[in-house]
Motif scaffolding. Structure first.
Motif, PDB file in Angstrom:
ATOM      1  N   UNK A  47       5.689   1.080   2.835  1.00 56.34           N
ATOM      2  CA  UNK A  47       4.396   0.447   2.567  1.00 56.34           C
ATOM      3  C   UNK A  47       3.591   0.286   3.850  1.00 56.34           C
ATOM      4  N   UNK A  68       3.254 -12.883   1.975  1.00 60.27           N
ATOM      5  CA  UNK A  68       2.391 -11.872   2.583  1.00 60.27           C
ATOM      6  C   UNK A  68       1.738 -11.093   1.456  1.00 60.27           C
ATOM      7  N   UNK A  69       0.412 -11.092   1.419  1.00 58.93           N
ATOM      8  CA  UNK A  69      -0.310 -10.310   0.418  1.00 58.93           C
ATOM      9  C   UNK A  69      -1.150  -9.253   1.123  1.00 58.93           C
ATOM     10  N   UNK A  70      -1.466  -8.190   0.393  1.00 60.24           N
ATOM     11  CA  UNK A  70      -2.348  -7.149   0.908  1.00 60.24           C
ATOM     12  C   UNK A  70      -3.513  -6.982  -0.051  1.00 60.24           C
ATOM     13  N   UNK A  71      -4.645  -6.566   0.483  1.00 62.36           N
ATOM     14  CA  UNK A  71      -5.809  -6.424  -0.387  1.00 62.36           C
ATOM     15  C   UNK A  71      -5.821  -5.036  -1.031  1.00 62.36           C
ATOM     16  N   UNK A  72      -6.757  -4.875  -1.952  1.00 60.86           N
ATOM     17  CA  UNK A  72      -6.860  -3.644  -2.743  1.00 60.86           C
ATOM     18  C   UNK A  72      -6.976  -2.396  -1.875  1.00 60.86           C
ATOM     19  N   UNK A 120      -9.062  -9.705  -4.335  1.00 59.94           N
ATOM     20  CA  UNK A 120      -8.571  -8.430  -3.804  1.00 59.94           C
ATOM     21  C   UNK A 120      -7.102  -8.516  -3.387  1.00 59.94           C
ATOM     22  N   UNK A 121      -6.613  -9.736  -3.159  1.00 60.21           N
ATOM     23  CA  UNK A 121      -5.235  -9.918  -2.672  1.00 60.21           C
ATOM     24  C   UNK A 121      -4.290 -10.141  -3.846  1.00 60.21           C
ATOM     25  N   UNK A 122      -4.234  -9.179  -4.750  1.00 58.16           N
ATOM     26  CA  UNK A 122      -3.432  -9.349  -5.977  1.00 58.16           C
ATOM     27  C   UNK A 122      -2.018  -8.795  -5.828  1.00 58.16           C
ATOM     28  N   UNK A 123      -1.724  -8.227  -4.668  1.00 53.12           N
ATOM     29  CA  UNK A 123      -0.373  -7.696  -4.460  1.00 53.12           C
ATOM     30  C   UNK A 123       0.290  -8.342  -3.256  1.00 53.12           C
ATOM     31  N   UNK A 124       1.574  -8.628  -3.418  1.00 47.67           N
ATOM     32  CA  UNK A 124       2.377  -9.186  -2.334  1.00 47.67           C
ATOM     33  C   UNK A 124       3.288  -8.106  -1.760  1.00 47.67           C
ATOM     34  N   UNK A 125       3.601  -8.270  -0.506  1.00 49.10           N
ATOM     35  CA  UNK A 125       4.594  -7.407   0.154  1.00 49.10           C
ATOM     36  C   UNK A 125       5.946  -8.102   0.010  1.00 49.10           C
ATOM     37  N   UNK A 154       8.086  -3.490  -0.719  1.00 51.42           N
ATOM     38  CA  UNK A 154       7.268  -2.926  -1.796  1.00 51.42           C
ATOM     39  C   UNK A 154       6.059  -3.811  -2.076  1.00 51.42           C
ATOM     40  N   UNK A 155       5.058  -3.234  -2.710  1.00 49.29           N
ATOM     41  CA  UNK A 155       3.900  -3.998  -3.157  1.00 49.29           C
ATOM     42  C   UNK A 155       4.124  -4.425  -4.595  1.00 49.29           C
ATOM     43  N   UNK A 174       1.090  -9.961  -7.935  1.00 44.50           N
ATOM     44  CA  UNK A 174       1.375 -11.394  -8.025  1.00 44.50           C
ATOM     45  C   UNK A 174       0.614 -11.936  -9.242  1.00 44.50           C
ATOM     46  N   UNK A 201      -2.058 -14.636  -9.215  1.00 51.03           N
ATOM     47  CA  UNK A 201      -3.390 -14.409  -8.640  1.00 51.03           C
ATOM     48  C   UNK A 201      -4.302 -13.622  -9.571  1.00 51.03           C
TER      49      UNK A 201
END
Lengths: 117, 117
Positions: free
Chosen positions: A3, A73-77, B100-105, B109-110, B113, B116
């Motif tokens: 990732x 820890x989150x990541x944006x689109x 936009x921060x709808x995924x966590x690491x 892996x992504x 969440x 959110x």
């Protein structure tokens, strides 16, 4: 593919990291991370940034004691910004304030927001 | 001197703007502003960014209807980051998510969440 290799690091190999207080959702600061600082943050659970001015890794609180233990820890689109949720010890801001965003722009002036102190 | 002239615009004349939901404190997105987009945001109360990809102003929600009415503008200690608190209509993310921060690491892996969404 890892990732971390999918993240869109900028031309300097960095992305901004927004840091949010796990306790109350307050935005505490924005710092910068390169791939290795994000990897170290994942591995250690301690927020670790890249200092652009010093060109070195920066473990938050290493000298001040104002550590950040990472809860999420989150990541944006677009995969070009990180959002950390942390347990903040003491002040996130080097000026001694809980948050770096202690001033509002009001009527063309900077005014300290007492609700954020 | 105007406060906007004190802001430490980067080499491209930009600063990151973190956008926080006035309703629940959720971090919705990070976009970029130049001096004129911040001035327009102040003047209109509508979040206005600079699109680096399109090299043009971008009034959030102008085409999607997912507007951001600005409640508060804060600046950080270094005057190189803006924090907007907004009333967000609908989804802040162009992928249709509230944030936009709808995924966590998680574990390399992504992972979406669900809290959110």
């Amino acid at each position: 593919m890892d990732v971390l290799d999918q993240i869109k690091w900028n031309e300097a190999g960095l992305v901004p990291a927004v840091v949010q207080d796990a306790e109350n959702g307050q935005v505490l600061m924005v710092a910068w991370m390169n791939r290795e600082s994000l990897q170290r943050t994942v591995d250690t659970g301690r927020a670790t940034y890249w200092s652009r001015s010093r060109q070195s890794f920066w473990v938050k609180g290493e000298t001040s004691g104002h550590t950040q233990t990472v809860r999420n820890i989150a990541l944006d689109c677009d995969l070009d910004t990180v959002l950390l949720t942390v347990d903040q010890v003491g002040a996130a801001c080097h000026e001694g304030y809980r948050t770096c965003f202690f001033r509002d722009l009001v009527g063309g002036s900077l005014v300290v927001n007492s609700e954020r102190l």
